[in-house]
Enzyme design. Sequence first.
Site, short mmCIF file in Angstrom:
data_model
loop_
_atom_site.label_atom_id
_atom_site.label_comp_id
_atom_site.label_asym_id
_atom_site.label_seq_id
_atom_site.Cartn_x
_atom_site.Cartn_y
_atom_site.Cartn_z
CE LYS A 162 -8.21 26.96 -6.74
NZ LYS A 162 -8.57 27.43 -8.09
CG ASP A 201 -40.99 43.75 -21.54
OD1 ASP A 201 -40.62 43.17 -22.59
OD2 ASP A 201 -41.85 43.27 -20.76
CB THR A 205 -10.92 35.89 -12.86
OG1 THR A 205 -10.30 35.00 -11.91
CG2 THR A 205 -12.36 36.13 -12.46
CG HIS A 252 -17.11 22.97 -11.77
ND1 HIS A 252 -15.84 23.43 -12.08
CD2 HIS A 252 -17.25 23.18 -10.43
CE1 HIS A 252 -15.26 23.89 -10.99
NE2 HIS A 252 -16.08 23.75 -9.99
CB THR A 259 -6.55 29.53 -10.50
OG1 THR A 259 -7.49 29.89 -9.49
CG2 THR A 259 -5.91 28.20 -10.12
NE ARG A 299 -18.07 28.85 -12.00
CZ ARG A 299 -17.58 30.00 -12.45
NH1 ARG A 299 -16.39 30.40 -12.04
NH2 ARG A 299 -18.26 30.72 -13.31
CG ASP A 331 -9.34 23.92 -13.96
OD1 ASP A 331 -10.14 23.03 -13.60
OD2 ASP A 331 -9.13 24.96 -13.31
#
Length: 313
Positions: free
Chosen positions: A195, A41, A226, A133, A229, A99, A221
């Site tokens: 931004k 499972d 993704t 972060h 930015t 985050r 950063d």
Amino acid sequence: MSQKEPEAKIFACSQSVYLAEKISKEYGIPLGKVSMSHYSDGEFQPSYEESIRGLRVFIVCSTFPNTDNLMELLLMIDAAKRASARHITAVMPYFGWARQDRKDKPRVPIGAKLIAKMLEAAGATRIMTMDLHADQIQGFFEKPVDHLFASTIFLPYVESLKLENLTIASPDMGGSKRAYAYSKFLESDVVICYKQRKEANVIDTMELIGEVKGRNVILVDDMIDTGGTLAKAADLMIERGALSVRAICTHAILSGKAYERIEESKLSELIVTDSIPLKKESKKIRVVSCAPLFAEVMQMVQHNNSISGKFIM
């Protein structure tokens, strides 16, 4: 084996073996043996295949998605506690859910605080991580947190590039502190991108605060998800006259169309650590290993030595 200085062993969760092997090699001891039982499972059960009674145990596990990584780490911590390990250090090069460090709107969780409490409840006596972060996440723990900075390994690489007219850039207002720290060390100028987002991972508008014409720019950063930015920031800076744009990101999450965005962007190079394994190769992505840093700090912790000398900034 003395009472004050227990022997250490290093183990790894399934998805972090690639990094744990490098760390254990740098540390100078073999990676500990763990077996994993799987049920039909999807449930799984880790098992230490060697004695850890009275020892200091380092468990290497980046908790990037999916949640199996986090669950495996919690189970391994619990198993180590029940096997009478004296100290249990969760070595988390990438701390997932970071985050979610605050309530930014009604009726949402503070995920980072929840993860901290789960790790402590499982039995972790120390946390070792890199480039959180948000710095305040350290305060979510009641146990010691060794928060390492990837600048220790990035800055020597930046210096080796010998770039003239260097400018450090932050891709958003939240990263300005990190950008200023890099610029102070490198004695360079700073620019900041402002931004606004429509929603998570979707940028509405971006503006540049500062001058980049005739400059070699390095964006810094803590993570790249993704890639939207950084790609947008690089394209904007080239339009404003920058000679070149590179990016330094500690954690290469690279989800969705990130690889395509990086390849199609004006970025000359993306420098990342191996806190998260790359899904595929890219000519624009350079990986700098964080294994030597973690191995050295783990040895310092084992021998009760100060680690403050490892913080460039």
